[in-house]
Write a protein that holds these residues in place. Sequence first.
Motif, PDB file in Angstrom:
ATOM      1  N   LYS A   1     114.445 127.597  -5.659  1.00  0.00           N
ATOM      2  CA  LYS A   1     113.650 127.073  -6.761  1.00  0.00           C
ATOM      3  C   LYS A   1     114.626 126.568  -7.814  1.00  0.00           C
ATOM      4  O   LYS A   1     115.610 127.241  -8.119  1.00  0.00           O
ATOM      5  N   PRO A   2     114.392 125.391  -8.398  1.00  0.00           N
ATOM      6  CA  PRO A   2     115.317 124.873  -9.409  1.00  0.00           C
ATOM      7  C   PRO A   2     115.524 125.875 -10.545  1.00  0.00           C
ATOM      8  O   PRO A   2     114.579 126.484 -11.037  1.00  0.00           O
ATOM      9  N   GLY A   3     116.773 126.051 -10.928  1.00  0.00           N
ATOM     10  CA  GLY A   3     117.110 126.937 -12.039  1.00  0.00           C
ATOM     11  C   GLY A   3     117.231 128.397 -11.668  1.00  0.00           C
ATOM     12  O   GLY A   3     117.551 129.232 -12.512  1.00  0.00           O
ATOM     13  N   VAL A   4     116.964 128.744 -10.397  1.00  0.00           N
ATOM     14  CA  VAL A   4     117.026 130.139  -9.954  1.00  0.00           C
ATOM     15  C   VAL A   4     118.151 130.279  -8.937  1.00  0.00           C
ATOM     16  O   VAL A   4     118.216 129.542  -7.955  1.00  0.00           O
TER      17      VAL A   4
ATOM     18  N   PRO B   1     102.015 139.128 -15.927  1.00  0.00           N
ATOM     19  CA  PRO B   1     100.998 139.383 -16.954  1.00  0.00           C
ATOM     20  C   PRO B   1     100.283 138.109 -17.402  1.00  0.00           C
ATOM     21  O   PRO B   1      99.231 138.191 -18.025  1.00  0.00           O
ATOM     22  N   TYR B   2     100.829 136.957 -17.069  1.00  0.00           N
ATOM     23  CA  TYR B   2     100.207 135.675 -17.425  1.00  0.00           C
ATOM     24  C   TYR B   2      99.385 135.104 -16.279  1.00  0.00           C
ATOM     25  O   TYR B   2      98.958 133.953 -16.334  1.00  0.00           O
TER      26      TYR B   2
ATOM     27  N   GLU C   1     101.511 131.216 -16.316  1.00  0.00           N
ATOM     28  CA  GLU C   1     101.862 131.999 -15.131  1.00  0.00           C
ATOM     29  C   GLU C   1     103.190 131.526 -14.538  1.00  0.00           C
ATOM     30  O   GLU C   1     103.438 130.328 -14.404  1.00  0.00           O
ATOM     31  N   GLY C   2     104.039 132.482 -14.211  1.00  0.00           N
ATOM     32  CA  GLY C   2     105.319 132.187 -13.589  1.00  0.00           C
ATOM     33  C   GLY C   2     106.400 131.728 -14.543  1.00  0.00           C
ATOM     34  O   GLY C   2     107.499 131.380 -14.125  1.00  0.00           O
ATOM     35  N   LYS C   3     106.108 131.734 -15.836  1.00  0.00           N
ATOM     36  CA  LYS C   3     107.074 131.250 -16.821  1.00  0.00           C
ATOM     37  C   LYS C   3     107.567 132.420 -17.679  1.00  0.00           C
ATOM     38  O   LYS C   3     106.775 133.220 -18.161  1.00  0.00           O
ATOM     39  N   ALA C   4     108.879 132.488 -17.869  1.00  0.00           N
ATOM     40  CA  ALA C   4     109.469 133.557 -18.684  1.00  0.00           C
ATOM     41  C   ALA C   4     108.961 133.473 -20.115  1.00  0.00           C
ATOM     42  O   ALA C   4     108.843 132.386 -20.685  1.00  0.00           O
ATOM     43  N   PHE C   5     108.639 134.628 -20.659  1.00  0.00           N
ATOM     44  CA  PHE C   5     108.122 134.722 -22.027  1.00  0.00           C
ATOM     45  C   PHE C   5     106.920 133.800 -22.218  1.00  0.00           C
ATOM     46  O   PHE C   5     106.762 133.173 -23.252  1.00  0.00           O
ATOM     47  N   GLY C   6     106.098 133.703 -21.169  1.00  0.00           N
ATOM     48  CA  GLY C   6     104.884 132.903 -21.252  1.00  0.00           C
ATOM     49  C   GLY C   6     105.125 131.425 -21.446  1.00  0.00           C
ATOM     50  O   GLY C   6     104.279 130.708 -21.953  1.00  0.00           O
ATOM     51  N   GLY C   7     106.307 130.953 -21.040  1.00  0.00           N
ATOM     52  CA  GLY C   7     106.636 129.542 -21.190  1.00  0.00           C
ATOM     53  C   GLY C   7     107.423 129.233 -22.445  1.00  0.00           C
ATOM     54  O   GLY C   7     107.838 128.104 -22.660  1.00  0.00           O
ATOM     55  N   ALA C   8     107.673 130.251 -23.282  1.00  0.00           N
ATOM     56  CA  ALA C   8     108.445 130.036 -24.511  1.00  0.00           C
ATOM     57  C   ALA C   8     109.933 129.872 -24.223  1.00  0.00           C
ATOM     58  O   ALA C   8     110.677 129.407 -25.076  1.00  0.00           O
ATOM     59  N   TRP C   9     110.374 130.241 -23.014  1.00  0.00           N
ATOM     60  CA  TRP C   9     111.792 130.144 -22.666  1.00  0.00           C
ATOM     61  C   TRP C   9     111.939 129.433 -21.333  1.00  0.00           C
ATOM     62  O   TRP C   9     111.171 129.654 -20.402  1.00  0.00           O
TER      63      TRP C   9
END
Length: 179
Positions: free
Chosen positions: A88-91, A58-59, A65-73
Amino acid sequence: MAKLLYSAAMSLDGFIAGPGGDMQWVAEFFGPNPEIDRLVPEIGALLVGRRTYGGDDPYRGTEAEGKAFGGAWEGPQFVLTHRPAAPKPGVTFVDDLHRGVEAAKAAAGEKYVNVLGATVARACVDAGLLDEVLVSVLPVLLGEGVRLFDRPGGPAVRLERKSATEAPLATNLWLRVVR
């Protein structure tokens, strides 16, 4: 120990994504939501379905784009799949629900494991693993798409309301799974 929370934005007629997994419809409802703002820092890890992980964003077209909660998390993500993507790092890609839940809970510590994706949420319910559901009901009727829960013939699952809050563009229902 971490709790498993399924959170989603949903149309009034019960869809979390439009036809073909379209998520662009939700973008017009982005705005202040104090309930979600309070939740985000309480999330320690994500348990994500493969279609959600690689699906429509949706972003799309924005800095978020590509960030959980629009980059808030930011934090560890565990993607439940039999088709791992490029590292991918963190995944972390996991191919078993129980192992994925255990790994996500260990990473989350005392915080929530936030479940993203209807298929993973349904699997968690069916396995008796889901603890809570937070739904932001948005004022739109999509008519078709991906349902919040699609469990034809499944047994009833009783839920208990923890809270109901209003935001300018959503009504939030936070529910606990009764065991």
